[in-house]
Design a protein around this motif. Structure first.
Motif, PDB file in Angstrom:
ATOM      1  N   ARG A 124       4.071 -38.518 -12.396  1.00 56.58           N
ATOM      2  CA  ARG A 124       2.853 -37.738 -12.198  1.00 56.58           C
ATOM      3  C   ARG A 124       1.822 -38.084 -13.268  1.00 56.58           C
ATOM      4  NH1 ARG A 124      -0.606 -36.183  -8.732  1.00 56.58           N
ATOM      5  NH2 ARG A 124      -1.791 -34.330  -9.326  1.00 56.58           N
ATOM      6  N   PHE A 125       2.277 -38.321 -14.491  1.00 56.56           N
ATOM      7  CA  PHE A 125       1.385 -38.757 -15.577  1.00 56.56           C
ATOM      8  C   PHE A 125       0.732 -40.090 -15.216  1.00 56.56           C
ATOM      9  CE2 PHE A 125       0.450 -41.000 -19.501  1.00 56.56           C
ATOM     10  CZ  PHE A 125      -0.142 -40.027 -20.297  1.00 56.56           C
ATOM     11  N   ILE A 126       1.538 -41.014 -14.671  1.00 59.06           N
ATOM     12  CA  ILE A 126       1.004 -42.315 -14.251  1.00 59.06           C
ATOM     13  C   ILE A 126      -0.070 -42.122 -13.186  1.00 59.06           C
ATOM     14  CG2 ILE A 126       1.574 -44.434 -12.983  1.00 59.06           C
ATOM     15  CD1 ILE A 126       4.291 -44.412 -14.372  1.00 59.06           C
ATOM     16  N   GLU A 127       0.218 -41.262 -12.204  1.00 56.64           N
ATOM     17  CA  GLU A 127      -0.757 -41.020 -11.133  1.00 56.64           C
ATOM     18  C   GLU A 127      -2.065 -40.469 -11.694  1.00 56.64           C
ATOM     19  OE1 GLU A 127       1.822 -39.978  -7.169  1.00 56.64           O
ATOM     20  OE2 GLU A 127       1.801 -38.472  -8.783  1.00 56.64           O
ATOM     21  N   ASP A 128      -1.977 -39.563 -12.666  1.00 58.42           N
ATOM     22  CA  ASP A 128      -3.185 -39.010 -13.276  1.00 58.42           C
ATOM     23  C   ASP A 128      -3.976 -40.097 -13.998  1.00 58.42           C
ATOM     24  OD1 ASP A 128      -2.555 -36.504 -12.358  1.00 58.42           O
ATOM     25  OD2 ASP A 128      -1.654 -35.820 -14.236  1.00 58.42           O
ATOM     26  N   CYS A 129      -3.247 -40.963 -14.719  1.00 56.10           N
ATOM     27  CA  CYS A 129      -3.917 -42.049 -15.440  1.00 56.10           C
ATOM     28  C   CYS A 129      -4.621 -42.996 -14.474  1.00 56.10           C
ATOM     29  CB  CYS A 129      -2.910 -42.832 -16.282  1.00 56.10           C
ATOM     30  SG  CYS A 129      -2.259 -41.934 -17.702  1.00 56.10           S
ATOM     31  N   VAL A 130      -3.948 -43.325 -13.393  1.00 58.99           N
ATOM     32  CA  VAL A 130      -4.535 -44.234 -12.405  1.00 58.99           C
ATOM     33  C   VAL A 130      -5.755 -43.583 -11.760  1.00 58.99           C
ATOM     34  CG1 VAL A 130      -4.148 -45.369 -10.181  1.00 58.99           C
ATOM     35  CG2 VAL A 130      -2.378 -45.444 -11.956  1.00 58.99           C
ATOM     36  N   SER A 131      -5.647 -42.294 -11.460  1.00 61.23           N
ATOM     37  CA  SER A 131      -6.760 -41.584 -10.828  1.00 61.23           C
ATOM     38  C   SER A 131      -7.982 -41.563 -11.743  1.00 61.23           C
ATOM     39  CB  SER A 131      -6.338 -40.154 -10.494  1.00 61.23           C
ATOM     40  OG  SER A 131      -7.405 -39.433  -9.936  1.00 61.23           O
TER      41      SER A 131
ATOM     42  N   SER B 134      -8.763 -43.729 -13.863  1.00 61.32           N
ATOM     43  CA  SER B 134      -9.317 -45.085 -13.959  1.00 61.32           C
ATOM     44  C   SER B 134     -10.119 -45.466 -12.724  1.00 61.32           C
ATOM     45  CB  SER B 134      -8.191 -46.098 -14.166  1.00 61.32           C
ATOM     46  OG  SER B 134      -7.428 -46.268 -12.971  1.00 61.32           O
ATOM     47  N   GLY B 135     -10.086 -44.590 -11.707  1.00 61.21           N
ATOM     48  CA  GLY B 135     -10.828 -44.870 -10.478  1.00 61.21           C
ATOM     49  C   GLY B 135     -10.099 -45.800  -9.534  1.00 61.21           C
ATOM     50  N   LYS B 136      -8.836 -46.054  -9.793  1.00 58.67           N
ATOM     51  CA  LYS B 136      -8.050 -46.946  -8.938  1.00 58.67           C
ATOM     52  C   LYS B 136      -7.040 -46.155  -8.117  1.00 58.67           C
ATOM     53  CE  LYS B 136      -8.096 -50.930 -12.100  1.00 58.67           C
ATOM     54  NZ  LYS B 136      -7.219 -51.895 -12.841  1.00 58.67           N
ATOM     55  N   ARG B 137      -6.329 -46.900  -7.250  1.00 53.27           N
ATOM     56  CA  ARG B 137      -5.167 -46.375  -6.565  1.00 53.27           C
ATOM     57  C   ARG B 137      -3.932 -47.047  -7.156  1.00 53.27           C
ATOM     58  NH1 ARG B 137      -6.576 -47.836  -0.501  1.00 53.27           N
ATOM     59  NH2 ARG B 137      -6.939 -49.801  -1.615  1.00 53.27           N
ATOM     60  N   LEU B 138      -2.769 -46.439  -6.930  1.00 54.07           N
ATOM     61  CA  LEU B 138      -1.533 -47.027  -7.464  1.00 54.07           C
ATOM     62  C   LEU B 138      -1.369 -48.474  -7.005  1.00 54.07           C
ATOM     63  CD1 LEU B 138       0.987 -44.069  -7.002  1.00 54.07           C
ATOM     64  CD2 LEU B 138       0.309 -45.090  -9.180  1.00 54.07           C
ATOM     65  N   THR B 139      -1.667 -48.713  -5.731  1.00 54.29           N
ATOM     66  CA  THR B 139      -1.476 -50.064  -5.177  1.00 54.29           C
ATOM     67  C   THR B 139      -2.466 -51.078  -5.732  1.00 54.29           C
ATOM     68  OG1 THR B 139      -2.805 -49.346  -3.268  1.00 54.29           O
ATOM     69  CG2 THR B 139      -0.399 -49.279  -3.036  1.00 54.29           C
ATOM     70  N   ASP B 140      -3.529 -50.586  -6.426  1.00 47.44           N
ATOM     71  CA  ASP B 140      -4.499 -51.508  -7.033  1.00 47.44           C
ATOM     72  C   ASP B 140      -4.012 -52.014  -8.393  1.00 47.44           C
ATOM     73  OD1 ASP B 140      -6.257 -51.117  -4.916  1.00 47.44           O
ATOM     74  OD2 ASP B 140      -7.222 -49.400  -5.896  1.00 47.44           O
ATOM     75  N   CYS B 141      -3.024 -51.343  -8.970  1.00 48.01           N
ATOM     76  CA  CYS B 141      -2.583 -51.655 -10.326  1.00 48.01           C
ATOM     77  C   CYS B 141      -1.447 -52.662 -10.324  1.00 48.01           C
ATOM     78  CB  CYS B 141      -2.122 -50.380 -11.041  1.00 48.01           C
ATOM     79  SG  CYS B 141      -3.407 -49.129 -11.219  1.00 48.01           S
ATOM     80  N   THR B 142      -1.396 -53.462 -11.367  1.00 46.52           N
ATOM     81  CA  THR B 142      -0.267 -54.368 -11.537  1.00 46.52           C
ATOM     82  C   THR B 142       0.919 -53.586 -12.105  1.00 46.52           C
ATOM     83  OG1 THR B 142      -0.844 -54.945 -13.827  1.00 46.52           O
ATOM     84  CG2 THR B 142      -1.865 -56.250 -12.040  1.00 46.52           C
ATOM     85  N   LEU B 143       2.096 -54.164 -11.994  1.00 42.49           N
ATOM     86  CA  LEU B 143       3.280 -53.509 -12.549  1.00 42.49           C
ATOM     87  C   LEU B 143       3.134 -53.368 -14.062  1.00 42.49           C
ATOM     88  CD1 LEU B 143       6.069 -52.308 -12.246  1.00 42.49           C
ATOM     89  CD2 LEU B 143       7.045 -54.620 -12.345  1.00 42.49           C
ATOM     90  N   ALA B 144       2.513 -54.336 -14.705  1.00 40.60           N
ATOM     91  CA  ALA B 144       2.320 -54.264 -16.157  1.00 40.60           C
ATOM     92  C   ALA B 144       1.452 -53.072 -16.528  1.00 40.60           C
ATOM     93  CB  ALA B 144       1.692 -55.562 -16.664  1.00 40.60           C
TER      94      ALA B 144
ATOM     95  N   PHE C 272       1.314 -47.327 -18.606  1.00 41.10           N
ATOM     96  CA  PHE C 272       1.130 -45.886 -18.432  1.00 41.10           C
ATOM     97  C   PHE C 272       2.461 -45.153 -18.613  1.00 41.10           C
ATOM     98  CE2 PHE C 272      -2.673 -46.923 -15.526  1.00 41.10           C
ATOM     99  CZ  PHE C 272      -3.582 -46.709 -16.561  1.00 41.10           C
ATOM    100  N   TRP C 273       3.540 -45.766 -18.115  1.00 38.03           N
ATOM    101  CA  TRP C 273       4.882 -45.176 -18.270  1.00 38.03           C
ATOM    102  C   TRP C 273       5.233 -45.036 -19.751  1.00 38.03           C
ATOM    103  CZ3 TRP C 273       8.546 -43.135 -15.008  1.00 38.03           C
ATOM    104  CH2 TRP C 273       9.839 -42.978 -15.547  1.00 38.03           C
ATOM    105  N   ASP C 274       4.973 -46.089 -20.512  1.00 37.49           N
ATOM    106  CA  ASP C 274       5.249 -46.027 -21.954  1.00 37.49           C
ATOM    107  C   ASP C 274       4.401 -44.949 -22.625  1.00 37.49           C
ATOM    108  OD1 ASP C 274       7.113 -48.047 -21.738  1.00 37.49           O
ATOM    109  OD2 ASP C 274       5.701 -49.659 -22.247  1.00 37.49           O
ATOM    110  N   GLU C 275       3.163 -44.817 -22.147  1.00 38.89           N
ATOM    111  CA  GLU C 275       2.281 -43.782 -22.684  1.00 38.89           C
ATOM    112  C   GLU C 275       2.849 -42.388 -22.393  1.00 38.89           C
ATOM    113  OE1 GLU C 275      -2.406 -42.344 -22.343  1.00 38.89           O
ATOM    114  OE2 GLU C 275      -1.794 -44.302 -21.556  1.00 38.89           O
ATOM    115  N   ALA C 276       3.390 -42.245 -21.179  1.00 41.59           N
ATOM    116  CA  ALA C 276       4.003 -40.951 -20.790  1.00 41.59           C
ATOM    117  C   ALA C 276       5.180 -40.643 -21.706  1.00 41.59           C
ATOM    118  CB  ALA C 276       4.462 -41.004 -19.338  1.00 41.59           C
ATOM    119  N   LYS C 277       5.963 -41.650 -22.041  1.00 40.77           N
ATOM    120  CA  LYS C 277       7.114 -41.446 -22.927  1.00 40.77           C
ATOM    121  C   LYS C 277       6.635 -41.021 -24.323  1.00 40.77           C
ATOM    122  CE  LYS C 277      10.479 -44.427 -22.901  1.00 40.77           C
ATOM    123  NZ  LYS C 277      11.208 -45.733 -22.888  1.00 40.77           N
TER     124      LYS C 277
END
Length: 262
Positions: A229-236, A238-248, A253-258
């Motif tokens: 959910r943290f990742i989704e908020d970060c992506v939102s 940024s004005g992007k969608r999840l599918t617009d982002c690279t795995l990196a 964002f995952w590391d940031e959530a941790k």
């Protein structure tokens, strides 16, 4: 007792062939299984959330399932709610002689041995035979992690167990190696078998570490929900969608959530 009688009377009216509820009348033991399981999990969820008002309501929903099954059994002349209550009351008294029969146990280990012996005798009596498997009574309909844990505990109480967690860790590594070999072979059935072996021994490791595997995985699931959910908020933001982002990007964002403690 007054409210229990009220509940049973309501259930009888709902199942009345002439004036009852059509949905309730359509149900049978098998059709209620998903609802019974769902209510048990909702009880667990309320406990985990510490919501005791919700717990009261969810326990009521679970009690309804007991009343519903009991009513259908009564209609078939099998048993009724009173017989269900009597059976569990008898079992509790039988398995707690130190409370109800004045028997003193020298230790918790002795008390546990009595408990297991009583359960084995009950299973043998139910099956009309003696010397039944110690694994009898572990329900196959349990969630797989819980079933594995119960099977292992039952076997361990009868001497089939590792001495220490280090030996189980070694077995985990062995099963992981076998899974890697299966993956390399490309044999899907073999991969599934070895994955099952690895999961089973991981449950065993959890047990040796005094960790409830089902609870640990549920906590892991909740952690994943929070971090994703943290990742989704970060992506939102940024004005992007999840599918617009690279795995990196998602990993960052995952590391940031941790780091944020999610």
């Amino acid at each position: 007792m007054q409210q229990t009688r009220r509940l049973l009377d309501i259930m009888a009216r709902l199942r009345d062939p002439d004036t009852g509820c059509p949905w309730d009348l359509r149900q049978d033991f098998a059709s209620l299984v998903p609802y019974t399981l769902e209510e048990a999990y909702e009880v667990a969820d309320a406990i985990e959330r510490g919501d005791f008002t919700d717990l009261r309501d969810e326990l009521g929903d679970l009690l309804l399932q007991v009343a519903f099954h009991s009513r259908m059994a009564e209609e078939r002349g099998l048993f009724d709610f009173e017989a269900v209550a009597a059976a569990i009351a008898d079992k509790l008294e039988r398995r707690h002689p130190h409370v109800f029969a004045g028997i003193d146990f020298a230790s918790d280990a002795e008390r546990l041995r009595h408990w297991e012996t009583a359960k084995l005798e009950e299973r043998s009596e139910k099956n009309g035979q003696t010397g039944g498997s110690v694994l009898e009574g572990v329900a196959t309909a349990l969630p797989a992690l819980m079933e594995a844990q119960k099977l292992q505990k039952r076997a361990a109480r009868h001497g089939f167990d590792w001495d220490a967690s280090a030996a189980v860790l070694s077995k985990v590594r062995e099963e992981l190696d076998e899974l890697e070999q299966a993956v390399a072979s490309g044999d899907t059935a073999h991969v599934r078998e070895e994955m099952g072996d690895l999961l089973f021994v991981l449950v065993n490791l959890a047990r040796h570490l005094d960790v409830d595997a089902e609870t640990a995985l549920r906590e892991g699931n909740r952690k994943f929900r929070r971090r994703f959910r943290f990742i989704e908020d970060c992506v939102s933001r940024s004005g992007k969608r999840l599918t617009d982002c690279t795995l990196a990007e998602l990993d960052a964002f995952w590391d940031e959530a941790k780091r944020a403690g999610h």
